[in-house]
Design an enzyme around this catalytic site. Structure first.
Site, short mmCIF file in Angstrom:
data_model
loop_
_atom_site.label_atom_id
_atom_site.label_comp_id
_atom_site.label_asym_id
_atom_site.label_seq_id
_atom_site.Cartn_x
_atom_site.Cartn_y
_atom_site.Cartn_z
N ASP A 63 0.92 -1.37 0.26
CA ASP A 63 0.17 0.22 -0.08
C ASP A 63 0.64 0.97 0.14
OD1 ASP A 63 0.65 0.01 2.58
OD2 ASP A 63 -1.46 0.25 3.36
N CYS A 111 3.33 -3.14 4.24
CA CYS A 111 2.60 -1.67 4.52
C CYS A 111 2.99 -1.67 5.26
CB CYS A 111 1.08 -2.91 4.96
SG CYS A 111 0.33 -3.29 6.20
N THR A 157 2.90 -1.98 8.93
CA THR A 157 3.68 -2.56 10.00
C THR A 157 3.17 -3.69 9.27
OG1 THR A 157 0.91 -3.14 10.23
CG2 THR A 157 1.75 -0.85 11.72
N GLY A 213 -1.59 -5.40 8.22
CA GLY A 213 -2.64 -5.67 7.83
C GLY A 213 -3.24 -6.19 7.22
N HIS A 222 9.90 -24.14 10.04
CA HIS A 222 8.98 -24.30 10.64
C HIS A 222 7.41 -24.20 9.97
CE1 HIS A 222 11.99 -24.99 14.24
NE2 HIS A 222 12.27 -25.45 13.37
N HIS A 263 7.50 -30.68 11.06
CA HIS A 263 6.59 -29.27 10.95
C HIS A 263 5.90 -29.23 9.70
CE1 HIS A 263 9.03 -28.09 13.65
NE2 HIS A 263 10.87 -28.13 12.97
C1 RB5 Z 1 -1.72 2.95 6.20
O1 RB5 Z 1 -1.65 4.28 7.19
C2 RB5 Z 1 -1.67 1.73 7.40
O2 RB5 Z 1 -3.02 0.96 8.06
C3 RB5 Z 1 -1.42 0.40 7.00
O3 RB5 Z 1 -0.38 0.71 6.22
C4 RB5 Z 1 -1.08 -0.53 7.34
O4 RB5 Z 1 0.03 -0.28 8.65
C5 RB5 Z 1 -2.13 -1.46 8.27
O5 RB5 Z 1 -1.56 -2.62 8.50
#
Ligand code: RB5
Length: 148
Positions: free
Chosen positions: A16, A73, A75, A78, A106, A141
């Site tokens: 994203d 993304c 983090t 998502g 694993h 595994h």
């Molecule tokens: C975008 O702001 C952020 O929410 C997305 O990139 C991601 O981290 C979601 O899990």
């Protein structure tokens, strides 16, 4: 020199807006003779919705269009949530090299998720290198993966 790849040769990548820059950087790293990269977007830093790209990459791996995927993304969370809704997709959010190795050895992970806002480009490349060069150990595994 890069490690010998065990997961190859075709990789689907997606991101994203928060992962776009790292995806572009990763594509340069993945520009190697033994790898083919299919970029399923996004194409800019304009705000967009990560599940669209997670589903596109997961579907490519499900269908066999790609052997594995990389999703980025902000983090990585998502992307991993959305990709793991797909049957036979084992998406692993990895923050370090050891996790990437274990996700392959694993868990037979077939999608690597990265948090573009949390790791450096250098770390991301090291993680991807470990992910792509570590074989699944099978054995006990495999029994556990089959239970997923
Ligand atoms: C975008 O702001 C952020 O929410 C997305 O990139 C991601 O981290 C979601 O899990």
């Amino acid at each position: 020199p890069r490690s010998k790849k065990t997961l190859s040769p075709t990789l689907a990548v997606g991101a994203d807006h928060a992962g776009f820059a790292l995806k572009e950087y990763m594509k340069e790293y993945l520009d190697q003779p033994d790898l083919e990269v299919i970029d399923l977007g996004c194409d800019s830093v304009d705000s967009c919705d990560y599940p669209e790209f997670a589903h596109a990459v997961a579907q490519a791996v499900e269908k066999g269009t790609a052997d594995a995927g990389i999703l980025v993304c902000g983090t990585g969370i998502g992307m991993s949530m959305a990709a793991n809704r797909h049957k036979n997709i084992r998406a692993a959010l990895c923050c370090d090299v050891e996790q990437a190795k274990m996700s392959r050895a694993h868990n037979d992970a077939n999608v690597l998720c990265l948090g573009g806002r949390f790791i450096s480009q250098e770390r991301a490349v090291a993680i991807a290198d470990a992910f792509l060069s570590t074989p699944f150990e099978g054995g006990r595994h495999k029994r556990r993966v089959d239970k997923i």
